[in-house]
Design a protein around this motif. Sequence first.
Motif, PDB file in Angstrom:
ATOM      1  N   ILE A  63       0.350  -1.004  -0.097  1.00 26.16           N
ATOM      2  CA  ILE A  63      -0.593  -0.339  -0.145  1.00 26.16           C
ATOM      3  C   ILE A  63       0.692   1.055  -0.006  1.00 26.16           C
ATOM      4  O   ILE A  63       2.105   1.033   0.701  1.00 26.16           O
ATOM      5  CB  ILE A  63      -1.047  -0.176   1.461  1.00 26.16           C
ATOM      6  CG1 ILE A  63      -2.237  -0.936   1.502  1.00 26.16           C
ATOM      7  CG2 ILE A  63      -1.988   1.081   1.452  1.00 26.16           C
ATOM      8  CD1 ILE A  63      -2.464  -1.273   0.156  1.00 26.16           C
ATOM      9  N   ALA A  64       1.005   2.619  -0.709  1.00 28.53           N
ATOM     10  CA  ALA A  64       1.257   3.442  -1.087  1.00 28.53           C
ATOM     11  C   ALA A  64       2.734   3.107  -1.554  1.00 28.53           C
ATOM     12  O   ALA A  64       4.014   4.112  -1.065  1.00 28.53           O
ATOM     13  CB  ALA A  64       1.156   4.298  -0.309  1.00 28.53           C
ATOM     14  N   ASN A  65       3.078   2.374  -1.882  1.00 34.06           N
ATOM     15  CA  ASN A  65       5.189   2.091  -2.210  1.00 34.06           C
ATOM     16  C   ASN A  65       5.972   2.476  -1.123  1.00 34.06           C
ATOM     17  O   ASN A  65       6.074   3.424  -0.992  1.00 34.06           O
ATOM     18  CB  ASN A  65       5.689   2.032  -3.736  1.00 34.06           C
ATOM     19  CG  ASN A  65       4.433   3.295  -3.718  1.00 34.06           C
ATOM     20  OD1 ASN A  65       3.338   3.686  -4.198  1.00 34.06           O
ATOM     21  ND2 ASN A  65       5.595   4.670  -4.333  1.00 34.06           N
ATOM     22  N   ILE A  66       4.957   1.842   0.409  1.00 33.91           N
ATOM     23  CA  ILE A  66       5.831   2.476   1.486  1.00 33.91           C
ATOM     24  C   ILE A  66       7.296   1.393   1.707  1.00 33.91           C
ATOM     25  O   ILE A  66       7.222   0.357   1.328  1.00 33.91           O
ATOM     26  CB  ILE A  66       4.993   2.461   2.487  1.00 33.91           C
ATOM     27  CG1 ILE A  66       3.931   3.811   2.321  1.00 33.91           C
ATOM     28  CG2 ILE A  66       5.738   2.915   3.706  1.00 33.91           C
ATOM     29  CD1 ILE A  66       3.710   3.594   3.050  1.00 33.91           C
ATOM     30  N   VAL A  67       8.216   2.412   2.199  1.00 36.34           N
ATOM     31  CA  VAL A  67       9.449   1.686   2.397  1.00 36.34           C
ATOM     32  C   VAL A  67       9.907   2.109   4.200  1.00 36.34           C
ATOM     33  O   VAL A  67      10.149   3.409   3.917  1.00 36.34           O
ATOM     34  CB  VAL A  67      10.904   2.067   1.897  1.00 36.34           C
ATOM     35  CG1 VAL A  67      12.077   1.409   1.961  1.00 36.34           C
ATOM     36  CG2 VAL A  67      10.650   1.738   0.129  1.00 36.34           C
ATOM     37  N   PRO A  68       9.731   1.317   5.015  1.00 34.70           N
ATOM     38  CA  PRO A  68       9.904   1.625   6.318  1.00 34.70           C
ATOM     39  C   PRO A  68      10.495   1.948   6.257  1.00 34.70           C
ATOM     40  O   PRO A  68      11.861   0.848   5.803  1.00 34.70           O
ATOM     41  CB  PRO A  68       8.777   0.001   7.379  1.00 34.70           C
ATOM     42  CG  PRO A  68       9.115  -0.569   5.955  1.00 34.70           C
ATOM     43  CD  PRO A  68       8.981   0.110   4.462  1.00 34.70           C
ATOM     44  N   TYR A  69      11.724   2.572   7.447  1.00 32.48           N
ATOM     45  CA  TYR A  69      12.429   2.215   8.345  1.00 32.48           C
ATOM     46  C   TYR A  69      13.275   1.523   8.371  1.00 32.48           C
ATOM     47  O   TYR A  69      12.484  -0.031   9.076  1.00 32.48           O
ATOM     48  CB  TYR A  69      12.858   3.181   8.983  1.00 32.48           C
ATOM     49  CG  TYR A  69      12.766   5.240   8.650  1.00 32.48           C
ATOM     50  CD1 TYR A  69      13.300   5.852   8.311  1.00 32.48           C
ATOM     51  CD2 TYR A  69      11.655   5.359   9.455  1.00 32.48           C
ATOM     52  CE1 TYR A  69      13.272   6.526   8.088  1.00 32.48           C
ATOM     53  CE2 TYR A  69      11.344   6.818   8.681  1.00 32.48           C
ATOM     54  CZ  TYR A  69      11.546   7.213   7.834  1.00 32.48           C
ATOM     55  OH  TYR A  69      11.659   8.895   7.458  1.00 32.48           O
ATOM     56  N   TYR A  70      14.279   0.939   8.197  1.00 33.06           N
ATOM     57  CA  TYR A  70      15.250  -0.151   8.707  1.00 33.06           C
ATOM     58  C   TYR A  70      15.319  -0.285   9.893  1.00 33.06           C
ATOM     59  O   TYR A  70      15.428   0.351  11.314  1.00 33.06           O
ATOM     60  CB  TYR A  70      16.561  -0.538   8.386  1.00 33.06           C
ATOM     61  CG  TYR A  70      17.160  -1.822   9.093  1.00 33.06           C
ATOM     62  CD1 TYR A  70      16.976  -2.900   8.270  1.00 33.06           C
ATOM     63  CD2 TYR A  70      18.456  -1.791  10.781  1.00 33.06           C
ATOM     64  CE1 TYR A  70      17.709  -3.857   8.931  1.00 33.06           C
ATOM     65  CE2 TYR A  70      18.949  -2.496  10.549  1.00 33.06           C
ATOM     66  CZ  TYR A  70      18.195  -4.466   9.651  1.00 33.06           C
ATOM     67  OH  TYR A  70      19.220  -5.104  10.417  1.00 33.06           O
ATOM     68  N   ARG A  71      14.917  -1.316  11.086  1.00 34.01           N
ATOM     69  CA  ARG A  71      14.772  -1.691  12.578  1.00 34.01           C
ATOM     70  C   ARG A  71      15.347  -3.024  12.389  1.00 34.01           C
ATOM     71  O   ARG A  71      14.740  -3.589  11.722  1.00 34.01           O
ATOM     72  CB  ARG A  71      13.857  -1.524  12.899  1.00 34.01           C
ATOM     73  CG  ARG A  71      12.583  -1.933  12.519  1.00 34.01           C
ATOM     74  CD  ARG A  71      11.051  -2.016  13.191  1.00 34.01           C
ATOM     75  NE  ARG A  71       9.656  -2.937  13.495  1.00 34.01           N
ATOM     76  CZ  ARG A  71       9.494  -3.064  12.327  1.00 34.01           C
ATOM     77  NH1 ARG A  71       9.338  -2.670  11.318  1.00 34.01           N
ATOM     78  NH2 ARG A  71       8.458  -3.430  12.308  1.00 34.01           N
ATOM     79  N   ASP A  72      16.008  -2.843  13.561  1.00 36.17           N
ATOM     80  CA  ASP A  72      16.319  -4.466  13.439  1.00 36.17           C
ATOM     81  C   ASP A  72      14.996  -5.252  14.503  1.00 36.17           C
ATOM     82  O   ASP A  72      14.832  -4.789  15.964  1.00 36.17           O
ATOM     83  CB  ASP A  72      17.691  -4.585  15.231  1.00 36.17           C
ATOM     84  CG  ASP A  72      18.143  -6.119  14.937  1.00 36.17           C
ATOM     85  OD1 ASP A  72      18.212  -7.104  14.484  1.00 36.17           O
ATOM     86  OD2 ASP A  72      18.627  -5.884  16.084  1.00 36.17           O
TER      87      ASP A  72
END
Length: 89
Positions: A63-72
């Motif tokens: 949805i919305a071509n979202i790239v989330p922030y990296y998180r461990d």
Amino acid sequence: MDFLFESVKYFNNNDFLIHKDLFSELGRKQKPHTLFIGCSDSRVVPNLITNTLPGELFVVRNIANIVPYYRDTNEFVATTSCIEYAVQV
């Protein structure tokens, strides 16, 4: 639903045969040249709008071509995992 089944049969009997060698090669390995991050919107067809064949794009859609922030995390994070796979492999 019948239309979809008929379309799959048409693909198998026509389009698949046109690209038989390509699909045979793709059955053994994939080596896409581009990671395409796009929206899940049904109106967006990555191979159509980029004029590419199967196997040329590694595609992740959400949805919305979202790239989330990296998180461990120990969670399953599909978009992040897809990007990592595309970069690493």
